[in-house]
Design a protein around this motif. Sequence first.
Motif, PDB file in Angstrom:
ATOM      1  N   THR A  31       0.863  -1.174   0.000  1.00 62.56           N
ATOM      2  CA  THR A  31       0.000   0.000   0.000  1.00 62.56           C
ATOM      3  C   THR A  31       0.905   1.232   0.000  1.00 62.56           C
ATOM      4  OG1 THR A  31      -1.736  -1.123   1.237  1.00 62.56           O
ATOM      5  CG2 THR A  31      -1.737   1.285   1.310  1.00 62.56           C
ATOM      6  N   VAL A  32       0.619   2.158  -0.893  1.00 63.76           N
ATOM      7  CA  VAL A  32       1.436   3.375  -0.978  1.00 63.76           C
ATOM      8  C   VAL A  32       0.577   4.577  -0.595  1.00 63.76           C
ATOM      9  CG1 VAL A  32       2.865   4.834  -2.453  1.00 63.76           C
ATOM     10  CG2 VAL A  32       2.839   2.344  -2.805  1.00 63.76           C
ATOM     11  N   LEU A  33       1.070   5.358   0.357  1.00 68.16           N
ATOM     12  CA  LEU A  33       0.380   6.559   0.825  1.00 68.16           C
ATOM     13  C   LEU A  33       1.230   7.788   0.524  1.00 68.16           C
ATOM     14  CD1 LEU A  33      -0.741   5.410   4.406  1.00 68.16           C
ATOM     15  CD2 LEU A  33      -1.948   5.061   2.231  1.00 68.16           C
ATOM     16  N   VAL A  34       0.581   8.885   0.201  1.00 62.82           N
ATOM     17  CA  VAL A  34       1.294  10.151   0.008  1.00 62.82           C
ATOM     18  C   VAL A  34       0.725  11.193   0.975  1.00 62.82           C
ATOM     19  CG1 VAL A  34       1.893   9.720  -2.391  1.00 62.82           C
ATOM     20  CG2 VAL A  34      -0.275  10.847  -1.850  1.00 62.82           C
ATOM     21  N   ARG A  35       1.553  12.123   1.358  1.00 63.42           N
ATOM     22  CA  ARG A  35       1.210  13.107   2.377  1.00 63.42           C
ATOM     23  C   ARG A  35       0.035  13.993   1.957  1.00 63.42           C
ATOM     24  NH1 ARG A  35       6.311  16.119   3.943  1.00 63.42           N
ATOM     25  NH2 ARG A  35       6.107  16.999   1.858  1.00 63.42           N
ATOM     26  N   ASN A  36      -0.842  14.274   2.915  1.00 63.78           N
ATOM     27  CA  ASN A  36      -1.908  15.254   2.748  1.00 63.78           C
ATOM     28  C   ASN A  36      -1.351  16.607   3.195  1.00 63.78           C
ATOM     29  OD1 ASN A  36      -4.190  16.834   2.807  1.00 63.78           O
ATOM     30  ND2 ASN A  36      -5.257  15.635   4.397  1.00 63.78           N
ATOM     31  N   ASP A  37      -0.958  17.415   2.240  1.00 64.07           N
ATOM     32  CA  ASP A  37      -0.271  18.676   2.576  1.00 64.07           C
ATOM     33  C   ASP A  37      -1.174  19.677   3.301  1.00 64.07           C
ATOM     34  OD1 ASP A  37       2.216  17.918   1.521  1.00 64.07           O
ATOM     35  OD2 ASP A  37       1.583  18.437  -0.506  1.00 64.07           O
ATOM     36  N   GLY A  97       0.870  19.854  12.127  1.00 67.64           N
ATOM     37  CA  GLY A  97       0.684  20.194  10.724  1.00 67.64           C
ATOM     38  C   GLY A  97       0.785  18.969   9.849  1.00 67.64           C
ATOM     39  N   ALA A  98       1.209  19.165   8.606  1.00 69.60           N
ATOM     40  CA  ALA A  98       1.357  18.047   7.682  1.00 69.60           C
ATOM     41  C   ALA A  98       2.484  17.132   8.149  1.00 69.60           C
ATOM     42  CB  ALA A  98       1.647  18.574   6.277  1.00 69.60           C
ATOM     43  N   ALA A  99       2.397  15.856   7.760  1.00 73.32           N
ATOM     44  CA  ALA A  99       3.419  14.881   8.156  1.00 73.32           C
ATOM     45  C   ALA A  99       4.786  15.298   7.625  1.00 73.32           C
ATOM     46  CB  ALA A  99       3.045  13.503   7.623  1.00 73.32           C
ATOM     47  N   LYS A 100       5.828  14.882   8.331  1.00 73.92           N
ATOM     48  CA  LYS A 100       7.187  15.184   7.897  1.00 73.92           C
ATOM     49  C   LYS A 100       7.644  14.239   6.794  1.00 73.92           C
ATOM     50  CE  LYS A 100       8.138  16.858  12.548  1.00 73.92           C
ATOM     51  NZ  LYS A 100       8.805  16.597  13.841  1.00 73.92           N
ATOM     52  N   ILE A 101       7.067  13.056   6.750  1.00 72.65           N
ATOM     53  CA  ILE A 101       7.388  12.080   5.697  1.00 72.65           C
ATOM     54  C   ILE A 101       6.422  12.303   4.533  1.00 72.65           C
ATOM     55  CG2 ILE A 101       7.609   9.636   5.126  1.00 72.65           C
ATOM     56  CD1 ILE A 101       8.065   9.098   8.111  1.00 72.65           C
ATOM     57  N   ALA A 102       6.956  12.378   3.319  1.00 72.47           N
ATOM     58  CA  ALA A 102       6.105  12.674   2.164  1.00 72.47           C
ATOM     59  C   ALA A 102       5.412  11.441   1.597  1.00 72.47           C
ATOM     60  CB  ALA A 102       6.942  13.331   1.070  1.00 72.47           C
ATOM     61  N   LYS A 103       6.046  10.290   1.718  1.00 76.89           N
ATOM     62  CA  LYS A 103       5.484   9.095   1.088  1.00 76.89           C
ATOM     63  C   LYS A 103       5.851   7.873   1.930  1.00 76.89           C
ATOM     64  CE  LYS A 103       5.352   6.878  -3.491  1.00 76.89           C
ATOM     65  NZ  LYS A 103       5.843   7.019  -4.893  1.00 76.89           N
ATOM     66  N   ILE A 104       4.860   7.023   2.191  1.00 79.70           N
ATOM     67  CA  ILE A 104       5.097   5.805   2.964  1.00 79.70           C
ATOM     68  C   ILE A 104       4.593   4.608   2.167  1.00 79.70           C
ATOM     69  CG2 ILE A 104       4.591   4.520   5.067  1.00 79.70           C
ATOM     70  CD1 ILE A 104       4.211   7.134   6.531  1.00 79.70           C
ATOM     71  N   THR A 105       5.431   3.598   2.039  1.00 78.41           N
ATOM     72  CA  THR A 105       5.023   2.331   1.432  1.00 78.41           C
ATOM     73  C   THR A 105       4.942   1.269   2.523  1.00 78.41           C
ATOM     74  OG1 THR A 105       6.087   2.888  -0.663  1.00 78.41           O
ATOM     75  CG2 THR A 105       5.613   0.560  -0.268  1.00 78.41           C
ATOM     76  N   PHE A 106       3.782   0.650   2.646  1.00 75.73           N
ATOM     77  CA  PHE A 106       3.599  -0.468   3.573  1.00 75.73           C
ATOM     78  C   PHE A 106       3.697  -1.759   2.764  1.00 75.73           C
ATOM     79  CE2 PHE A 106       1.556   2.967   5.855  1.00 75.73           C
ATOM     80  CZ  PHE A 106       1.875   2.717   7.180  1.00 75.73           C
ATOM     81  N   ILE A 118       3.762   8.006  13.998  1.00 74.70           N
ATOM     82  CA  ILE A 118       4.311   8.186  12.650  1.00 74.70           C
ATOM     83  C   ILE A 118       4.309   9.658  12.256  1.00 74.70           C
ATOM     84  CG2 ILE A 118       3.915   7.630  10.199  1.00 74.70           C
ATOM     85  CD1 ILE A 118       2.804   4.913  11.167  1.00 74.70           C
ATOM     86  N   MET A 119       3.331  10.427  12.753  1.00 72.13           N
ATOM     87  CA  MET A 119       3.281  11.858  12.438  1.00 72.13           C
ATOM     88  C   MET A 119       4.501  12.611  12.959  1.00 72.13           C
ATOM     89  SD  MET A 119       0.805  12.884  10.593  1.00 72.13           S
ATOM     90  CE  MET A 119       0.618  14.617  10.975  1.00 72.13           C
ATOM     91  N   ASP A 120       5.155  12.073  13.981  1.00 72.48           N
ATOM     92  CA  ASP A 120       6.327  12.737  14.544  1.00 72.48           C
ATOM     93  C   ASP A 120       7.639  12.118  14.067  1.00 72.48           C
ATOM     94  OD1 ASP A 120       4.933  14.660  15.975  1.00 72.48           O
ATOM     95  OD2 ASP A 120       4.595  13.311  17.665  1.00 72.48           O
ATOM     96  N   MET A 121       7.555  11.196  13.143  1.00 74.72           N
ATOM     97  CA  MET A 121       8.772  10.589  12.578  1.00 74.72           C
ATOM     98  C   MET A 121       9.342  11.467  11.454  1.00 74.72           C
ATOM     99  SD  MET A 121       7.805   6.522  12.349  1.00 74.72           S
ATOM    100  CE  MET A 121       9.325   6.209  11.427  1.00 74.72           C
ATOM    101  N   GLN A 122      10.630  11.284  11.194  1.00 77.46           N
ATOM    102  CA  GLN A 122      11.288  12.008  10.104  1.00 77.46           C
ATOM    103  C   GLN A 122      12.176  11.054   9.315  1.00 77.46           C
ATOM    104  OE1 GLN A 122      12.906  16.044  10.836  1.00 77.46           O
ATOM    105  NE2 GLN A 122      12.612  15.556  12.995  1.00 77.46           N
ATOM    106  N   VAL A 123      12.342  11.370   8.055  1.00 79.85           N
ATOM    107  CA  VAL A 123      13.341  10.678   7.238  1.00 79.85           C
ATOM    108  C   VAL A 123      14.653  11.426   7.387  1.00 79.85           C
ATOM    109  CG1 VAL A 123      14.036  10.075   4.892  1.00 79.85           C
ATOM    110  CG2 VAL A 123      11.641   9.799   5.612  1.00 79.85           C
ATOM    111  N   LEU A 124      15.718  10.698   7.652  1.00 81.63           N
ATOM    112  CA  LEU A 124      17.034  11.304   7.833  1.00 81.63           C
ATOM    113  C   LEU A 124      17.829  11.224   6.532  1.00 81.63           C
ATOM    114  CD1 LEU A 124      17.869   9.648  11.260  1.00 81.63           C
ATOM    115  CD2 LEU A 124      16.810  11.872  10.866  1.00 81.63           C
TER     116      LEU A 124
END
Length: 528
Positions: A200-206, A219-228, A521-527
């Motif tokens: 499942t692929v999700l993209v951020r709701n800006d 605010g909007a999620a810090k991660i732009a795209k998540i693949t489960f 997950i809303m408080d996670m970041q990609v490094l």
Amino acid sequence: MRTMTKAFLSGSALLSAGLFMTSLPSTAMAQEATFALPAGELGATSYNPVTSSNLNSATSLIYDRLIEQDADQSFHPHLATSWQESPDGMTWEFKLHPDVKFHDGEPFNAETIAAWIPTFAGTENAFMVEAIDKVVVVDPLTVKFVMKRPEPNMLYNLASSFMGVPSPKSYKALGKDYGVTTAVGTGPFKLESFSIGLETVLVRNDDYAWDSDLSVNQGAAKIAKITFREIPDQSTAFLELKTGGVDVLLGVPTDFLSIIKSEKAATIITMPGTGINYMPINTSVAPFTDIKVRQATALAINQKAILDSVYAGVGQEAHNFLISSLPESQVKPGLDVSFDLAKANALLDEAGWKRADDGVRAKDGQPLKVKLFTQNDTEFKRLTQVVQAQLKDIGMDAEITVLDSSTIRDEYKKNNHQLAVRGYDWNNADILDWFFSGARLGYPNISMWKDAKSDELNKTAMTNSKTSAERIANFRTYHEYLLSQFLFVPIYQPATNIAFNPKTVSVPEKVRGPRFRSQTIMDMQVLQ
């Protein structure tokens, strides 16, 4: 696909084979992360929260709920900013968050709730709203539930993933395709694609700006795209974490913990679990129509040996149908199901099953040979092999068949099963209604349990409780009766182990909510 069980490739074997890489390539593209779903969440066929009986962690990112529940079981505002229950429990009034929009651009308001609640009618999830008589729109941001009866479980129901709020416009337009071709909520992520059984692929709701107070980020999620991704074999999933195919494993088998902890490329979070691994018994087919055979089967399972040998002592033994943190799990001690090999053998003797020369019991010329289903992931295959060996000790020949979770549910509905080793994840006593209501034979009532006294106790627990204290007492009585009938064999209360690659993603120190889902997950970041 049906296969016979095969030998399990352990984490130790992987190490000795030299398959681990010493350096970790960065796989997470800018602002993108890949999660591997846990074994218990594989096989979802839809993201329709109203009709589905199996949802995964991605659901919590697509949909918001009126209420959120924290790890300490407290309830917090989300789409509902406040609520008020009348003293007699016959009305609930909710104030709604302003300026919220669905992914399709439609506004969220009181009319949304009035359109949404009736969609549960006739579905397997209808019990969650059946106490509501009607929904009254007081004003655009105020809605009132007029109740048929008090419902002390109301806030828990509204915080459930199954009560994520879908867009009424999209829900009506797509009909049966809703949740499969697309799913539209107000959540922090939009569904981009869904391949059943794969990913499942999700993209951020800006536009997102209405999260609950369980997330620091409003605010909007810090991660732009998540693949489960769905990776049934946990050895493979672990290798993917090591080699960069995934950034987060949402479920780590406990027997992998020591290996992962020794690797610098992974960090582990261990949380209290909210589920039970169990073995349902189909009471409608021989030999399990005989309660003595059911009881013997239950007493043959050595929970402590399984905890020590399969799970290295991490987690807890399970001796009844509910997680131990629920007050309804505190039943009369004599009703807890615990290992007693001598009594199990004596019960089978009394039932007329005599041991043959090969050690397998027989009766009327028929050997005590049964089907034992399990799901196609490493942990459950290994657990089921141990269960098989323990059943052999009472002279029961259990033949293991490995199936994917969706196929097991199909077999349940056809009444083709006898025993299975499975797990559920649910932190409320109404899981008893889900599994044992006489109105749900086949699935989810996989024990095929239809009993007048049971249904009466269920009805009392579900519908005749005016207060939380009454509800606990009524569910405890119902639970005790179910235990006396030996319908399930409780085996293990898993801990929840999350592993992530600290070089590619950051995770907050404190996990909010009862599970690792949208709040964290809303408080996670990609490094980078």
